[in-house]
Design a protein around this motif. Structure first.
Motif, PDB file in Angstrom:
ATOM      1  N   ASP A 106       0.806  -0.978   0.079  1.00  0.00           N
ATOM      2  CA  ASP A 106       0.009   0.053   0.036  1.00  0.00           C
ATOM      3  C   ASP A 106       0.960   1.460  -0.043  1.00  0.00           C
ATOM      4  OD1 ASP A 106      -2.644   1.433   0.206  1.00  0.00           O
ATOM      5  OD2 ASP A 106      -2.016   2.022   2.229  1.00  0.00           O
ATOM      6  N   ARG A 107       1.843   1.327   0.839  1.00  0.00           N
ATOM      7  CA  ARG A 107       2.653   2.273   0.941  1.00  0.00           C
ATOM      8  C   ARG A 107       3.375   2.694  -0.358  1.00  0.00           C
ATOM      9  NH1 ARG A 107       0.358   5.434   2.531  1.00  0.00           N
ATOM     10  NH2 ARG A 107       2.064   6.709   2.406  1.00  0.00           N
ATOM     11  N   VAL A 108       4.184   1.485  -0.952  1.00  0.00           N
ATOM     12  CA  VAL A 108       4.915   1.657  -2.275  1.00  0.00           C
ATOM     13  C   VAL A 108       3.922   2.093  -3.168  1.00  0.00           C
ATOM     14  CG1 VAL A 108       5.705   0.319  -4.000  1.00  0.00           C
ATOM     15  CG2 VAL A 108       6.563  -0.150  -1.552  1.00  0.00           C
ATOM     16  N   ARG A 109       2.674   1.630  -3.330  1.00  0.00           N
ATOM     17  CA  ARG A 109       1.778   2.285  -4.422  1.00  0.00           C
ATOM     18  C   ARG A 109       1.713   3.789  -4.284  1.00  0.00           C
ATOM     19  NH1 ARG A 109      -1.587  -2.207  -2.648  1.00  0.00           N
ATOM     20  NH2 ARG A 109      -1.029  -3.944  -3.973  1.00  0.00           N
ATOM     21  N   GLN A 110       1.597   4.021  -3.067  1.00  0.00           N
ATOM     22  CA  GLN A 110       1.216   5.369  -2.746  1.00  0.00           C
ATOM     23  C   GLN A 110       2.424   6.399  -2.941  1.00  0.00           C
ATOM     24  OE1 GLN A 110      -1.781   6.980  -2.123  1.00  0.00           O
ATOM     25  NE2 GLN A 110      -2.419   5.312  -2.303  1.00  0.00           N
ATOM     26  N   SER A 111       3.944   6.062  -2.523  1.00  0.00           N
ATOM     27  CA  SER A 111       5.004   6.759  -2.438  1.00  0.00           C
ATOM     28  C   SER A 111       6.296   6.320  -2.943  1.00  0.00           C
ATOM     29  CB  SER A 111       5.336   7.167  -0.941  1.00  0.00           C
ATOM     30  OG  SER A 111       4.037   7.281   0.113  1.00  0.00           O
TER      31      SER A 111
ATOM     32  N   SER B 277       9.224   4.654   3.768  1.00  0.00           N
ATOM     33  CA  SER B 277      10.193   4.349   4.776  1.00  0.00           C
ATOM     34  C   SER B 277       9.709   3.338   5.761  1.00  0.00           C
ATOM     35  CB  SER B 277      10.493   5.688   5.583  1.00  0.00           C
ATOM     36  OG  SER B 277       9.313   5.869   6.062  1.00  0.00           O
ATOM     37  N   MET B 278      10.483   2.629   6.558  1.00  0.00           N
ATOM     38  CA  MET B 278      10.073   1.466   7.356  1.00  0.00           C
ATOM     39  C   MET B 278       9.260   2.149   8.453  1.00  0.00           C
ATOM     40  SD  MET B 278      11.242  -1.365   6.468  1.00  0.00           S
ATOM     41  CE  MET B 278      12.048  -2.620   7.255  1.00  0.00           C
ATOM     42  N   ALA B 279       9.347   3.316   9.006  1.00  0.00           N
ATOM     43  CA  ALA B 279       8.758   3.919   9.598  1.00  0.00           C
ATOM     44  C   ALA B 279       7.047   4.259   9.313  1.00  0.00           C
ATOM     45  CB  ALA B 279       8.937   5.419  10.156  1.00  0.00           C
ATOM     46  N   GLU B 280       7.083   4.561   7.916  1.00  0.00           N
ATOM     47  CA  GLU B 280       5.600   4.616   7.212  1.00  0.00           C
ATOM     48  C   GLU B 280       5.140   3.152   6.914  1.00  0.00           C
ATOM     49  OE1 GLU B 280       6.230   6.819   3.677  1.00  0.00           O
ATOM     50  OE2 GLU B 280       5.548   8.650   4.596  1.00  0.00           O
ATOM     51  N   ILE B 281       5.851   2.368   6.690  1.00  0.00           N
ATOM     52  CA  ILE B 281       5.334   0.895   6.601  1.00  0.00           C
ATOM     53  C   ILE B 281       4.746   0.348   8.026  1.00  0.00           C
ATOM     54  CG2 ILE B 281       5.976  -1.438   5.907  1.00  0.00           C
ATOM     55  CD1 ILE B 281       7.834  -0.442   3.948  1.00  0.00           C
ATOM     56  N   ALA B 282       5.646   0.676   8.965  1.00  0.00           N
ATOM     57  CA  ALA B 282       5.524   0.258  10.295  1.00  0.00           C
ATOM     58  C   ALA B 282       3.966   0.826  10.805  1.00  0.00           C
ATOM     59  CB  ALA B 282       6.263   0.673  11.079  1.00  0.00           C
ATOM     60  N   LYS B 283       3.835   2.060  10.427  1.00  0.00           N
ATOM     61  CA  LYS B 283       2.608   2.617  10.805  1.00  0.00           C
ATOM     62  C   LYS B 283       1.439   2.266  10.262  1.00  0.00           C
ATOM     63  CE  LYS B 283       0.661   7.367  11.155  1.00  0.00           C
ATOM     64  NZ  LYS B 283       0.842   8.997  10.615  1.00  0.00           N
ATOM     65  N   ALA B 284       1.710   2.107   8.835  1.00  0.00           N
ATOM     66  CA  ALA B 284       0.464   1.637   7.836  1.00  0.00           C
ATOM     67  C   ALA B 284       0.039   0.163   8.568  1.00  0.00           C
ATOM     68  CB  ALA B 284       0.687   1.352   6.528  1.00  0.00           C
ATOM     69  N   ALA B 285       1.037  -0.754   9.063  1.00  0.00           N
ATOM     70  CA  ALA B 285       0.883  -2.097   9.478  1.00  0.00           C
ATOM     71  C   ALA B 285       0.188  -2.007  11.007  1.00  0.00           C
ATOM     72  CB  ALA B 285       2.130  -2.903   9.373  1.00  0.00           C
TER      73      ALA B 285
END
Length: 198
Positions: free
Chosen positions: A25-30, A36-44
């Motif tokens: 999801d984050r890769v599709r968006q950004s 970042s790992m922080a954004e991936i962690a937040k999304a998860a």
């Protein structure tokens, strides 16, 4: 029953899938650089530390995403091989679903991001090339049923590569022209596949 299951905690596999879904999801968006790992962690819904328990780094996440796609392809090829009759008939029956999958904007965004990252990052390039090698081997094994005796190994490999190019190209075409008439496209691809495999 595992200790995790007994206390209602997610299994390792389900936790990994949760992280992969968030990463996709984050890769599709950004893009990979922006995710970042922080954004991936937040999304998860997890901490960065929890992410690192399951994945060493972003390349490991990419490798898992690519492996997941390859596993789906392996299942599809196995399904096609189990079908009785001519391989071409089985391929044609599944063609509309295959075209539709290529037009899925989420899939297109992810595929293009993985390829873009592979063009920049040698580690990701190695992951993608190894997966592509396995995918081609699976396709060639399946296409043996349609191989003509006069085809050299090089020609047989090239015919399989052209089929792969068609589907890779559909993903790009779907980004540029999402309203393309899929029924007409499927009809023309049938003609191309018959020419390649007969």
């Amino acid at each position: 029953m595992s200790d995790e299951a007994q206390v209602g905690r997610p299994s390792v596999e389900s936790r990994r899938q949760q992280i992969l879904d968030a990463a996709c999801d984050r890769v599709r968006q950004s893009g990979f650089h922006g995710a970042s790992m922080a954004e991936i962690a937040k999304a998860a819904g997890l901490s960065v530390g929890q992410i690192y328990r399951y994945f060493e780094n972003k390349e490991a996440i990419i490798a898992a995403i690519v492996a997941q796609d390859l596993a789906e392809m392996r299942e599809k090829f196995a399904e096609l091989e189990r079908e009785p009759g001519a391989l071409l008939d089985a391929l044609e029956a599944h063609l509309p679903d295959g075209v539709e999958k290529c037009f899925d904007p989420k899939r297109g965004a992810l595929v293009l991001e993985v390829l873009a990252e592979a063009a920049r990052n040698p580690k990701v390039a190695a992951i993608v090339r190894e997966a592509d090698k396995q995918e081609r081997a699976l396709a060639q094994s399946m296409l043996q049923r349609s191989r003509q005796p006069e085809w050299s190994d090089a020609e047989f490999e090239a015919r399989g590569a052209v089929i792969g190019l068609v589907f890779d190209g559909i993903i790009m075409r779907a980004v540029n022209d999402p309203d393309l008439d899929r029924e007409a496209l499927t009809k023309v691809i049938r003609v191309v596949m018959r020419a390649l495999l007969s």
